[in-house]
Motif scaffolding. Structure first.
Motif, mmCIF file in Angstrom:
data_model
loop_
_atom_site.group_PDB
_atom_site.id
_atom_site.type_symbol
_atom_site.label_atom_id
_atom_site.label_comp_id
_atom_site.label_asym_id
_atom_site.label_seq_id
_atom_site.Cartn_x
_atom_site.Cartn_y
_atom_site.Cartn_z
ATOM 1 N N HIS A 14 -27.575 90.880 85.963
ATOM 2 C CA HIS A 14 -28.443 89.867 86.562
ATOM 3 C C HIS A 14 -28.681 88.722 85.576
ATOM 4 C CE1 HIS A 14 -32.038 88.106 88.433
ATOM 5 N NE2 HIS A 14 -31.557 88.622 89.551
ATOM 6 N N ALA A 15 -28.899 89.061 84.308
ATOM 7 C CA ALA A 15 -29.146 88.033 83.287
ATOM 8 C C ALA A 15 -27.934 87.120 83.117
ATOM 9 C CB ALA A 15 -29.508 88.686 81.960
ATOM 10 N N GLU A 16 -26.745 87.704 83.064
ATOM 11 C CA GLU A 16 -25.526 86.889 82.922
ATOM 12 C C GLU A 16 -25.337 85.992 84.140
ATOM 13 O OE1 GLU A 16 -22.295 89.463 80.472
ATOM 14 O OE2 GLU A 16 -23.022 90.376 82.330
ATOM 15 N N PHE A 17 -25.574 86.541 85.339
ATOM 16 C CA PHE A 17 -25.477 85.736 86.554
ATOM 17 C C PHE A 17 -26.427 84.544 86.463
ATOM 18 C CE2 PHE A 17 -27.386 84.793 90.726
ATOM 19 C CZ PHE A 17 -26.284 84.239 91.355
ATOM 20 N N GLY A 18 -27.680 84.800 86.093
ATOM 21 C CA GLY A 18 -28.663 83.722 85.989
ATOM 22 C C GLY A 18 -28.268 82.664 84.979
ATOM 23 N N ASN A 19 -27.744 83.085 83.847
ATOM 24 C CA ASN A 19 -27.312 82.124 82.818
ATOM 25 C C ASN A 19 -26.152 81.256 83.316
ATOM 26 O OD1 ASN A 19 -29.240 83.012 81.009
ATOM 27 N ND2 ASN A 19 -27.850 84.452 80.001
ATOM 28 N N HIS A 20 -25.192 81.881 83.978
ATOM 29 C CA HIS A 20 -24.055 81.115 84.500
ATOM 30 C C HIS A 20 -24.488 80.179 85.631
ATOM 31 C CE1 HIS A 20 -21.086 82.910 81.978
ATOM 32 N NE2 HIS A 20 -21.261 84.134 82.464
ATOM 33 N N GLU A 112 -17.304 71.100 93.250
ATOM 34 C CA GLU A 112 -16.010 71.699 93.597
ATOM 35 C C GLU A 112 -15.100 71.944 92.392
ATOM 36 O OE1 GLU A 112 -14.061 70.743 97.219
ATOM 37 O OE2 GLU A 112 -15.944 70.563 98.309
ATOM 38 N N VAL A 113 -15.695 71.995 91.178
ATOM 39 C CA VAL A 113 -14.923 72.318 89.973
ATOM 40 C C VAL A 113 -15.555 73.459 89.172
ATOM 41 C CG1 VAL A 113 -13.940 69.999 89.781
ATOM 42 C CG2 VAL A 113 -16.020 70.575 88.503
ATOM 43 N N ASN A 114 -16.818 73.765 89.454
ATOM 44 C CA ASN A 114 -17.529 74.848 88.778
ATOM 45 C C ASN A 114 -17.942 75.858 89.831
ATOM 46 O OD1 ASN A 114 -17.623 73.338 86.257
ATOM 47 N ND2 ASN A 114 -19.199 72.099 87.237
ATOM 48 N N ILE A 115 -17.876 77.136 89.498
ATOM 49 C CA ILE A 115 -18.292 78.160 90.456
ATOM 50 C C ILE A 115 -18.855 79.370 89.725
ATOM 51 C CG2 ILE A 115 -15.964 79.151 90.598
ATOM 52 C CD1 ILE A 115 -16.684 79.800 93.603
ATOM 53 N N VAL A 116 -19.905 79.928 90.316
ATOM 54 C CA VAL A 116 -20.440 81.217 89.902
ATOM 55 C C VAL A 116 -20.373 82.068 91.159
ATOM 56 C CG1 VAL A 116 -22.416 82.483 88.978
ATOM 57 C CG2 VAL A 116 -21.959 80.132 88.217
ATOM 58 N N ARG A 117 -19.607 83.154 91.097
ATOM 59 C CA ARG A 117 -19.328 83.938 92.303
ATOM 60 C C ARG A 117 -19.548 85.421 92.031
ATOM 61 N NH1 ARG A 117 -14.191 82.205 93.480
ATOM 62 N NH2 ARG A 117 -13.461 83.341 91.686
ATOM 63 N N ARG A 118 -20.365 86.039 92.893
ATOM 64 C CA ARG A 118 -20.477 87.502 92.894
ATOM 65 C C ARG A 118 -19.559 87.985 94.006
ATOM 66 N NH1 ARG A 118 -25.731 89.710 93.981
ATOM 67 N NH2 ARG A 118 -26.043 87.905 95.285
#
Length: 161
Positions: A14-20, A112-118
């Motif tokens: 969760h912490a890594e997701f939030g940082n990204h 459309e160049v950066n993405i954070v995806r679960r």
């Protein structure tokens, strides 16, 4: 991580997701497109994310959120609801119909160049990719389809005005 740095960064917490996610917002200039079933793991209620989003919106950015259910945001993110009220001309929220409720991925696409995806909304495993349009391309296309099939929802006030 340098804002100009490119690369793919796997994450599992969760912490890594939030940082990204914060890095994605910070790197974006024009658009943020987000999809999640209910945004319960997105730190939209955090004061630092509110500040990042306010800076993004103040300088001309636009935010689009698509979701299956609005209840979590309405109950738990008063800062985001204030942001929506303050920048209703730059934030759009839509709710999916039942025909899309089988969608379980979760992502934030910046410019459309950066993405954070679960990979699945029930798990924290995913990846972030920065300055890599090819990594965001499939999710950006998915978002356009979700957006087209969704209806306006989550308004600045309870009456939608």
């Amino acid at each position: 991580m340098d804002l100009d740095e490119s690369g793919v960064y796997p994450f599992a917490s969760h912490a890594e997701f939030g940082n990204h996610l914060r890095a994605c917002v910070e790197r974006s200039v024009a658009t943020l497109h987000m999809f999640d079933p209910d945004f319960s793991v997105f730190p939209l209620g955090a004061s630092d994310v509110d500040a990042l989003l306010r800076d993004f919106l103040r300088t001309g950015g636009h935010v689009r959120l698509a979701m299956h259910r609005t209840g979590h945001i309405e109950r738990n993110y008063p800062r985001f609801l204030r942001l929506l009220k303050d920048y209703s001309h730059r934030i759009e929220c839509r709710v999916t119909g039942r025909n899309l409720h089988q969608l379980t991925d979760s992502f934030c696409i910046g410019d459309e160049v950066n993405i954070v995806r679960r990979f699945h909304s029930d798990h924290m495993r995913g990846e972030a990719a920065f300055n890599m349009p090819q990594s965001a391309e499939i999710s950006a296309e998915r978002f356009r389809g979700i957006w087209a099939e969704s209806l306006p929802g989550l308004h600045a006030t309870t009456t939608g005005l």
